[in-house]
Design a protein around this motif. Structure first.
Motif, PDB file in Angstrom:
ATOM      1  N   LYS A 196     -11.760  -6.040  24.391  1.00 57.83           N
ATOM      2  CA  LYS A 196     -10.490  -5.549  23.842  1.00 57.83           C
ATOM      3  C   LYS A 196     -10.297  -4.142  24.388  1.00 57.83           C
ATOM      4  O   LYS A 196     -11.206  -3.321  24.350  1.00 57.83           O
ATOM      5  CB  LYS A 196     -10.562  -5.540  22.315  1.00 57.83           C
ATOM      6  CG  LYS A 196      -9.237  -5.294  21.630  1.00 57.83           C
ATOM      7  CD  LYS A 196      -9.434  -5.415  20.107  1.00 57.83           C
ATOM      8  CE  LYS A 196      -8.153  -5.256  19.368  1.00 57.83           C
ATOM      9  NZ  LYS A 196      -7.303  -6.451  19.405  1.00 57.83           N
TER      10      LYS A 196
ATOM     11  N   TRP B  60     -10.704  -0.380  20.997  1.00 55.48           N
ATOM     12  CA  TRP B  60     -11.497  -0.825  22.141  1.00 55.48           C
ATOM     13  C   TRP B  60     -12.745  -1.496  21.595  1.00 55.48           C
ATOM     14  O   TRP B  60     -13.352  -1.013  20.642  1.00 55.48           O
ATOM     15  CB  TRP B  60     -11.864   0.367  23.013  1.00 55.48           C
ATOM     16  CG  TRP B  60     -12.641  -0.010  24.250  1.00 55.48           C
ATOM     17  CD1 TRP B  60     -12.114  -0.443  25.437  1.00 55.48           C
ATOM     18  CD2 TRP B  60     -14.048   0.023  24.435  1.00 55.48           C
ATOM     19  NE1 TRP B  60     -13.114  -0.682  26.349  1.00 55.48           N
ATOM     20  CE2 TRP B  60     -14.314  -0.410  25.749  1.00 55.48           C
ATOM     21  CE3 TRP B  60     -15.121   0.362  23.612  1.00 55.48           C
ATOM     22  CZ2 TRP B  60     -15.598  -0.498  26.263  1.00 55.48           C
ATOM     23  CZ3 TRP B  60     -16.406   0.266  24.122  1.00 55.48           C
ATOM     24  CH2 TRP B  60     -16.638  -0.153  25.436  1.00 55.48           C
TER      25      TRP B  60
ATOM     26  N   GLN C 258      -6.847  -1.476  26.263  1.00 51.99           N
ATOM     27  CA  GLN C 258      -5.608  -1.429  27.032  1.00 51.99           C
ATOM     28  C   GLN C 258      -5.556  -0.206  27.920  1.00 51.99           C
ATOM     29  O   GLN C 258      -5.531  -0.311  29.127  1.00 51.99           O
ATOM     30  CB  GLN C 258      -4.414  -1.444  26.070  1.00 51.99           C
ATOM     31  CG  GLN C 258      -4.337  -2.728  25.276  1.00 51.99           C
ATOM     32  CD  GLN C 258      -3.313  -2.654  24.167  1.00 51.99           C
ATOM     33  OE1 GLN C 258      -3.036  -1.579  23.645  1.00 51.99           O
ATOM     34  NE2 GLN C 258      -2.776  -3.793  23.779  1.00 51.99           N
ATOM     35  N   SER C 259      -5.587   0.946  27.307  1.00 49.16           N
ATOM     36  CA  SER C 259      -5.410   2.179  28.086  1.00 49.16           C
ATOM     37  C   SER C 259      -6.654   3.046  27.999  1.00 49.16           C
ATOM     38  O   SER C 259      -6.570   4.256  27.936  1.00 49.16           O
ATOM     39  CB  SER C 259      -4.214   2.944  27.545  1.00 49.16           C
ATOM     40  OG  SER C 259      -4.446   3.275  26.185  1.00 49.16           O
TER      41      SER C 259
ATOM     42  N   GLU D 288     -10.748  -1.614  30.680  1.00 47.23           N
ATOM     43  CA  GLU D 288      -9.875  -2.626  30.088  1.00 47.23           C
ATOM     44  C   GLU D 288     -10.633  -3.924  29.838  1.00 47.23           C
ATOM     45  O   GLU D 288     -11.760  -4.103  30.289  1.00 47.23           O
ATOM     46  CB  GLU D 288      -8.664  -2.870  30.998  1.00 47.23           C
ATOM     47  CG  GLU D 288      -8.900  -3.825  32.167  1.00 47.23           C
ATOM     48  CD  GLU D 288      -9.623  -3.235  33.364  1.00 47.23           C
ATOM     49  OE1 GLU D 288     -10.104  -2.087  33.288  1.00 47.23           O
ATOM     50  OE2 GLU D 288      -9.724  -3.925  34.385  1.00 47.23           O
ATOM     51  N   ARG D 289      -9.959  -4.845  29.157  1.00 46.91           N
ATOM     52  CA  ARG D 289     -10.535  -6.164  28.869  1.00 46.91           C
ATOM     53  C   ARG D 289     -11.055  -6.802  30.151  1.00 46.91           C
ATOM     54  O   ARG D 289     -10.366  -6.826  31.174  1.00 46.91           O
ATOM     55  CB  ARG D 289      -9.456  -7.035  28.239  1.00 46.91           C
ATOM     56  CG  ARG D 289      -9.890  -8.457  27.940  1.00 46.91           C
ATOM     57  CD  ARG D 289      -8.756  -9.220  27.280  1.00 46.91           C
ATOM     58  NE  ARG D 289      -8.966 -10.656  27.337  1.00 46.91           N
ATOM     59  CZ  ARG D 289      -9.771 -11.328  26.502  1.00 46.91           C
ATOM     60  NH1 ARG D 289     -10.402 -10.675  25.550  1.00 46.91           N
ATOM     61  NH2 ARG D 289      -9.927 -12.624  26.616  1.00 46.91           N
TER      62      ARG D 289
ATOM     63  N   SER E   3      -5.363   2.909  20.592  1.00 47.14           N
ATOM     64  CA  SER E   3      -5.577   1.489  20.333  1.00 47.14           C
ATOM     65  C   SER E   3      -7.078   1.202  20.308  1.00 47.14           C
ATOM     66  O   SER E   3      -7.882   1.948  20.863  1.00 47.14           O
ATOM     67  CB  SER E   3      -4.876   0.645  21.389  1.00 47.14           C
ATOM     68  OG  SER E   3      -5.339   0.992  22.673  1.00 47.14           O
TER      69      SER E   3
END
Length: 172
Positions: free
Chosen positions: A74, A118, A76-77, A93-94, A116
């Protein structure tokens, strides 16, 4: 250091619960995740532990010794780096497969204003600082062999430009 990018199936998703912003927490991977990892299971290495955070301040895990192999499930940034490879941060990232030297300062940060979650699956490989040459070699061989199994199982691609000091371990 990021060593590969894996193509994870959609049903390998961990986790969704909330944690505090300023701490690293752990979780037990779901039964579904363990089943998806069954083809690469190695009794010597065992099942992964999960690690989760929004960001991680610079820290080391010297009390563990050795290296961590992290598979981001998990993110994103998020970007990761360490003292040895300053200014050589990479996208965590994933699907990113990463090696982290537990004894070196490392950190994870989010480039988004709104942070977000991680999360990664984490396998621990004991210290290579042993004076015993054969123990160091066994540590490396297990880490490399297991990484190869993961990359093959999840149709991954190696990222030699990110391997840094680990490129000599993998000869990629």
């Amino acid at each position: 250091m990021k060593i590969a990018k894996l193509k994870l199936p959609r049903n390998l998703r961990e986790p969704s619960y909330k944690i505090k912003f300023d701490e690293i927490d752990t979780f037990w991977p779901s039964q579904n995740t363990i089943e998806l990892l069954e083809p690469v299971f190695d009794e010597e290495i065992g099942n992964p532990e999960g690690v989760i955070c929004y960001e991680a301040r610079p820290h080391d895990d010297a009390s563990f010794g050795g290296h961590f192999l992290l598979l981001a499930v998990k993110g994103q940034s998020h970007w990761m780096t360490d003292i040895q490879h300053q200014f050589h941060e990479f996208n965590a990232e994933r699907g990113a497969l990463m090696i982290v030297n537990s004894e070196v300062f490392h950190w994870l940060f989010s480039s988004r204003k709104r942070r977000s979650l991680w999360a990664a699956l984490c396998w621990h490989f004991p210290s290579t600082n042993s004076e015993d040459f054969f123990k160091r070699q066994l540590h490396r061989e297990r880490l490399v062999s297991f990484s190869n199994k993961l990359v093959e199982h999840f149709n991954g691609t190696w990222t030699p430009n990110y391997m840094g000091i680990y490129s000599q371990w993998f000869n990629k």
